[in-house]
Design a protein around this motif. Structure first.
Motif, PDB file in Angstrom:
ATOM      1  N   LEU A 217       0.826  -1.210   0.000  1.00  0.00           N
ATOM      2  CA  LEU A 217       0.000   0.000   0.000  1.00  0.00           C
ATOM      3  C   LEU A 217       0.858   1.257   0.000  1.00  0.00           C
ATOM      4  O   LEU A 217       0.557   2.233  -0.707  1.00  0.00           O
ATOM      5  N   LEU A 218       1.925   1.258   0.804  1.00  0.00           N
ATOM      6  CA  LEU A 218       2.811   2.418   0.845  1.00  0.00           C
ATOM      7  C   LEU A 218       3.487   2.635  -0.499  1.00  0.00           C
ATOM      8  O   LEU A 218       3.549   3.767  -1.007  1.00  0.00           O
ATOM      9  N   ALA A 219       4.011   1.558  -1.094  1.00  0.00           N
ATOM     10  CA  ALA A 219       4.677   1.678  -2.388  1.00  0.00           C
ATOM     11  C   ALA A 219       3.713   2.175  -3.461  1.00  0.00           C
ATOM     12  O   ALA A 219       4.042   3.065  -4.256  1.00  0.00           O
ATOM     13  N   ALA A 220       2.514   1.629  -3.472  1.00  0.00           N
ATOM     14  CA  ALA A 220       1.538   2.056  -4.478  1.00  0.00           C
ATOM     15  C   ALA A 220       1.122   3.505  -4.268  1.00  0.00           C
ATOM     16  O   ALA A 220       0.986   4.276  -5.232  1.00  0.00           O
ATOM     17  N   GLY A 221       0.923   3.916  -3.010  1.00  0.00           N
ATOM     18  CA  GLY A 221       0.510   5.291  -2.733  1.00  0.00           C
ATOM     19  C   GLY A 221       1.542   6.299  -3.182  1.00  0.00           C
ATOM     20  O   GLY A 221       1.211   7.305  -3.854  1.00  0.00           O
ATOM     21  N   ILE A 222       2.821   6.065  -2.846  1.00  0.00           N
ATOM     22  CA  ILE A 222       3.866   6.999  -3.248  1.00  0.00           C
ATOM     23  C   ILE A 222       4.052   6.976  -4.759  1.00  0.00           C
ATOM     24  O   ILE A 222       4.244   8.020  -5.394  1.00  0.00           O
ATOM     25  N   GLY A 223       3.984   5.800  -5.359  1.00  0.00           N
ATOM     26  CA  GLY A 223       4.107   5.714  -6.807  1.00  0.00           C
ATOM     27  C   GLY A 223       3.020   6.490  -7.537  1.00  0.00           C
ATOM     28  O   GLY A 223       3.285   7.175  -8.521  1.00  0.00           O
ATOM     29  N   VAL A 224       1.791   6.407  -7.037  1.00  0.00           N
ATOM     30  CA  VAL A 224       0.688   7.138  -7.669  1.00  0.00           C
ATOM     31  C   VAL A 224       0.874   8.645  -7.503  1.00  0.00           C
ATOM     32  O   VAL A 224       0.576   9.430  -8.414  1.00  0.00           O
ATOM     33  N   ILE A 225       1.402   9.088  -6.347  1.00  0.00           N
ATOM     34  CA  ILE A 225       1.649  10.524  -6.148  1.00  0.00           C
ATOM     35  C   ILE A 225       2.655  11.040  -7.174  1.00  0.00           C
ATOM     36  O   ILE A 225       2.451  12.077  -7.825  1.00  0.00           O
ATOM     37  N   VAL A 226       3.765  10.325  -7.328  1.00  0.00           N
ATOM     38  CA  VAL A 226       4.796  10.749  -8.279  1.00  0.00           C
ATOM     39  C   VAL A 226       4.257  10.719  -9.701  1.00  0.00           C
ATOM     40  O   VAL A 226       4.537  11.611 -10.512  1.00  0.00           O
ATOM     41  N   LEU A 227       3.454   9.709 -10.037  1.00  0.00           N
ATOM     42  CA  LEU A 227       2.859   9.628 -11.371  1.00  0.00           C
ATOM     43  C   LEU A 227       1.937  10.810 -11.621  1.00  0.00           C
ATOM     44  O   LEU A 227       1.953  11.413 -12.707  1.00  0.00           O
ATOM     45  N   ALA A 228       1.139  11.181 -10.624  1.00  0.00           N
ATOM     46  CA  ALA A 228       0.217  12.303 -10.786  1.00  0.00           C
ATOM     47  C   ALA A 228       0.964  13.608 -11.012  1.00  0.00           C
ATOM     48  O   ALA A 228       0.571  14.430 -11.855  1.00  0.00           O
ATOM     49  N   ILE A 229       2.057  13.809 -10.277  1.00  0.00           N
ATOM     50  CA  ILE A 229       2.834  15.037 -10.450  1.00  0.00           C
ATOM     51  C   ILE A 229       3.491  15.064 -11.821  1.00  0.00           C
ATOM     52  O   ILE A 229       3.517  16.101 -12.499  1.00  0.00           O
ATOM     53  N   SER A 230       4.027  13.940 -12.249  1.00  0.00           N
ATOM     54  CA  SER A 230       4.732  13.889 -13.531  1.00  0.00           C
ATOM     55  C   SER A 230       3.798  14.110 -14.709  1.00  0.00           C
ATOM     56  O   SER A 230       4.201  14.658 -15.739  1.00  0.00           O
ATOM     57  N   ALA A 232       0.772  15.767 -14.616  1.00  0.00           N
ATOM     58  CA  ALA A 232      -0.251  16.769 -14.298  1.00  0.00           C
ATOM     59  C   ALA A 232      -0.658  17.575 -15.521  1.00  0.00           C
ATOM     60  O   ALA A 232      -1.854  17.801 -15.773  1.00  0.00           O
ATOM     61  N   MET A 233       0.303  18.031 -16.321  1.00  0.00           N
ATOM     62  CA  MET A 233      -0.007  18.852 -17.494  1.00  0.00           C
ATOM     63  C   MET A 233      -0.625  18.024 -18.615  1.00  0.00           C
ATOM     64  O   MET A 233      -1.491  18.504 -19.338  1.00  0.00           O
ATOM     65  N   ALA A 234      -0.190  16.788 -18.756  1.00  0.00           N
ATOM     66  CA  ALA A 234      -0.673  15.962 -19.866  1.00  0.00           C
ATOM     67  C   ALA A 234      -2.075  15.429 -19.612  1.00  0.00           C
ATOM     68  O   ALA A 234      -2.888  15.333 -20.539  1.00  0.00           O
ATOM     69  N   TRP A 235      -2.386  15.094 -18.381  1.00  0.00           N
ATOM     70  CA  TRP A 235      -3.667  14.454 -18.081  1.00  0.00           C
ATOM     71  C   TRP A 235      -4.704  15.404 -17.505  1.00  0.00           C
ATOM     72  O   TRP A 235      -5.857  15.007 -17.342  1.00  0.00           O
ATOM     73  N   GLY A 236      -4.308  16.596 -17.183  1.00  0.00           N
ATOM     74  CA  GLY A 236      -5.270  17.593 -16.724  1.00  0.00           C
ATOM     75  C   GLY A 236      -5.933  17.212 -15.402  1.00  0.00           C
ATOM     76  O   GLY A 236      -5.294  16.736 -14.464  1.00  0.00           O
ATOM     77  N   MET A 237      -7.250  17.376 -15.344  1.00  0.00           N
ATOM     78  CA  MET A 237      -7.995  17.155 -14.110  1.00  0.00           C
ATOM     79  C   MET A 237      -8.096  15.685 -13.715  1.00  0.00           C
ATOM     80  O   MET A 237      -8.503  15.365 -12.597  1.00  0.00           O
ATOM     81  N   ASP A 238      -7.702  14.800 -14.616  1.00  0.00           N
ATOM     82  CA  ASP A 238      -7.747  13.373 -14.269  1.00  0.00           C
ATOM     83  C   ASP A 238      -6.791  13.030 -13.130  1.00  0.00           C
ATOM     84  O   ASP A 238      -6.981  12.020 -12.445  1.00  0.00           O
ATOM     85  N   VAL A 240      -6.600  14.468 -10.412  1.00  0.00           N
ATOM     86  CA  VAL A 240      -7.287  14.608  -9.125  1.00  0.00           C
ATOM     87  C   VAL A 240      -7.703  13.238  -8.601  1.00  0.00           C
ATOM     88  O   VAL A 240      -7.592  12.950  -7.406  1.00  0.00           O
ATOM     89  N   TRP A 241      -8.183  12.394  -9.509  1.00  0.00           N
ATOM     90  CA  TRP A 241      -8.576  11.050  -9.091  1.00  0.00           C
ATOM     91  C   TRP A 241      -7.360  10.241  -8.636  1.00  0.00           C
ATOM     92  O   TRP A 241      -7.447   9.446  -7.693  1.00  0.00           O
ATOM     93  N   LEU A 242      -6.230  10.470  -9.296  1.00  0.00           N
ATOM     94  CA  LEU A 242      -5.006   9.806  -8.861  1.00  0.00           C
ATOM     95  C   LEU A 242      -4.608  10.272  -7.460  1.00  0.00           C
ATOM     96  O   LEU A 242      -4.170   9.468  -6.628  1.00  0.00           O
ATOM     97  N   ALA A 243      -4.768  11.570  -7.207  1.00  0.00           N
ATOM     98  CA  ALA A 243      -4.417  12.093  -5.889  1.00  0.00           C
ATOM     99  C   ALA A 243      -5.307  11.485  -4.805  1.00  0.00           C
ATOM    100  O   ALA A 243      -4.831  11.116  -3.723  1.00  0.00           O
ATOM    101  N   LEU A 244      -6.580  11.360  -5.084  1.00  0.00           N
ATOM    102  CA  LEU A 244      -7.490  10.749  -4.110  1.00  0.00           C
ATOM    103  C   LEU A 244      -7.147   9.277  -3.887  1.00  0.00           C
ATOM    104  O   LEU A 244      -7.186   8.781  -2.751  1.00  0.00           O
ATOM    105  N   ALA A 245      -6.809   8.584  -4.967  1.00  0.00           N
ATOM    106  CA  ALA A 245      -6.417   7.180  -4.826  1.00  0.00           C
ATOM    107  C   ALA A 245      -5.136   7.056  -3.998  1.00  0.00           C
ATOM    108  O   ALA A 245      -5.005   6.144  -3.164  1.00  0.00           O
ATOM    109  N   ALA A 246      -4.195   7.982  -4.198  1.00  0.00           N
ATOM    110  CA  ALA A 246      -2.949   7.952  -3.423  1.00  0.00           C
ATOM    111  C   ALA A 246      -3.213   8.167  -1.939  1.00  0.00           C
ATOM    112  O   ALA A 246      -2.636   7.489  -1.085  1.00  0.00           O
TER     113      ALA A 246
END
Length: 528
Positions: A217-230, A232-238, A240-246
């Motif tokens: 769970l910890l590995a997946a949460g941090i991985g999703v955070i980094v993915l969302a930041i990386s 952010a510009m390409a996927w737009g508001m989508d 946000v769902w990644l941030a909530l999942a993280a």
């Protein structure tokens, strides 16, 4: 079996041998990891301005770095916890094997997707190597040598950066960008052989099954955070769902840690205010240092400099990092960890401002690059000492894992944001994107400096600290008072029961009298 506490601290030849080997392997791990990180920044810059990667946006190219950062950041805290529980040398050896195999794959595979997968494998190996190496180093050395060991461990990263920048340009031009990962394989094999001669390292010897669910769970949460930041510009508001999942994943990891016997997260660390302050400073340092590491080669390559000349321009920065990191080990006892952090952030921010006033490489730009190296060289040991020594001895590897996780998460954020700013500049001019990235680094430097200054001006001892520092003057006054009381007590006793005068070669501090039944027992005066 756990090693004897005296094994690494012995004054015998064997103890000195272990001390030297511990320092060499610990420094070698950081040298290798930082050389690997530098190799990715050089490879990204080379691909950016060569036909091999010219058609790819910078946000996709920096995944060569992010692919390793994500597993490092995600697994560091768990790997550090397991190193404390199950043996630091054992976890270090496993990490070296994984890291070396990933390096072999990165050099040999063809597909870009496979290269990113190989980089992720290397990141997983580095996540085990980093906390286990410093945890083993600190656990086997006496307390008086730990600050110096941390400084050596941290300054080795500057040497790794220097060696890769000095030789990486030639290697990339002569063989190709994939050859930049070949030194990882060589160093991994050498360190693995050296690891066999180290003491096993103390471990808690806890029984039971580790918290695998919490680790995932910890590995997946941090991985999703980094993915969302990386993205952010390409996927737009989508995102946000990644941030909530993280947040949900991290919440589940912390819930597991509260109830599991062998949790993946050592919650006791987060109850120590000193560790939290150091963790925040380390996060900012990661964002700043890796952001600058990405901007520097891109800036020079943007000007049309060939790869060999780019490496020559970057070498003074790495020399300054290595030299300052070594000297900072001596200064940390005088100015404190947060004094180094404040000075380093001030130097980095000032150097970025100086570069913003220049157009193209000049002598002032060269001076600024050296100042950046001095600043980073001060920040590295400062943040390491601030976080690691805030933990208990049995938590060293856990503290290193959590602190380096902060550095890598900050680095992933720094690299992602810098790439977004370069591709989508908010400033104007021929160097709009690069100037915006430098302005962002200035802002991060200000934040780190403000945090360090706040800590310095509001320094309070932790409730859990074992030792309390008492001013020397108070101790001397207490000793004199006790001597006076002892002398007056002797004057009230009969002559035959008084303390005999001390010999000239004996200490002048009166020794405490042993309570014996006598004429004063049970009364204040002579009963006769």
């Amino acid at each position: 079996m756990s090693s004897s506490p005296a094994r690494g601290t012995s004054t015998t030849g064997e103890g000195r041998h272990y001390g030297v080997m511990l320092r060499l392997v610990g420094a070698g791990v950081m040298l290798t990891v930082m050389a690997d990180t530098t190799a990715t920044t050089l490879a990204v810059g080379m691909l950016r301005y060569t036909p091999a990667g010219a058609g790819m946006p910078l946000g996709d190219l920096v995944w060569l770095t992010s692919a390793a950062f994500i597993p490092i950041a995600a697994l560091l805290a768990t790997a550090g916890r397991w190193a404390d529980l199950f043996g630091r040398r054992r976890v270090l050896a496993v990490g070296l094997v994984i890291f070396t195999l990933g390096g072999i794959a990165a050099v040999t595979v063809d597909s870009w997707s496979y290269v990113l997968a190989a980089r992720a494998v290397q990141g997983a190996g580095a996540a085990a190597m980093i906390p286990a190496s410093l945890g083993l180093l600190l656990g086997e050395l006496p307390e008086s040598q730990r600050r110096g060991a941390i400084a050596l461990w941290s300054s080795a990263s500057g040497l790794g950066c220097l060696l890769m920048q000095a030789g990486g340009g030639w290697l990339a031009v002569a063989v190709g960008w994939r050859a930049l990962f070949f030194p990882d394989v060589v160093m991994g094999v050498v360190l693995l052989i050296a690891c066999l001669g180290l003491p096993p390292g103390k471990r808690q010897g806890a029984k039971g099954v580790p918290d695998m669910l919490g680790a995932l769970l910890l590995a997946a949460g941090i991985g999703v955070i980094v993915l969302a930041i990386s993205k952010a510009m390409a996927w737009g508001m989508d995102v946000v769902w990644l941030a909530l999942a993280a947040l949900a994943l991290l919440g589940g990891a912390f819930a597991q840690a509260r109830h599991h016997r062998l949790p993946a997260i050592d919650l006791a660390l987060w109850r120590r205010p000193k560790f939290v302050w150091g963790w925040l400073a380390t996060w900012g340092f990661g964002a700043l240092s890796y952001g600058l590491l990405t901007v520097q080669p891109l800036y020079l390559l943007h000007l049309g400099y060939p790869m060999l000349e780019v490496a020559m321009w970057l070498t003074p920065t790495s020399v300054a990092v290595a030299v300052t990191g070594f000297l900072a080990g001596r200064l940390v006892k005088r100015v404190g960890a947060y004094g180094l952090i404040y000075a380093g952030s001030l130097l980095c921010g000032g150097a970025c401002v100086l570069v913003l006033t220049q157009i193209g490489p000049t002598i002032w730009g060269l001076i600024a690059s050296v100042v950046v190296g001095v600043g980073v060289g001060a920040l590295a040991p400062g943040t390491s000492v601030a976080t690691t020594l805030a933990a208990r001895p049995h938590q060293y590897a856990s503290a290193v894992g959590a602190a380096t996780m902060a550095r890598m998460v900050g680095g992933a954020v720094g690299v992602a944001v810098v790439s977004v700013v370069i591709d989508h500049p908010f400033m104007t001019g021929p160097f709009a994107g690069l100037a915006g990235a430098l302005a962002l680094c200035v802002a991060i430097s200000v934040l780190i400096g403000a945090l360090a200054l706040t800590k310095i001006t509001r320094l309070r001892p932790d409730p859990g600290d074992v030792m309390i520092k008492v001013p020397r003057r108070m101790l001397l006054e207490l000793r004199m008072t006790l001597a006076t009381v002892a002398a007056e007590a002797d004057a009230l006793l009969p002559v035959e029961t008084r303390t005999p005068p001390m010999n000239p070669d004996m200490s002048r501090v009166p020794r405490p009298r042993v309570a014996e039944p006598g004429p004063l027992a049970g009364s204040r005066g002579n009963t006769h």
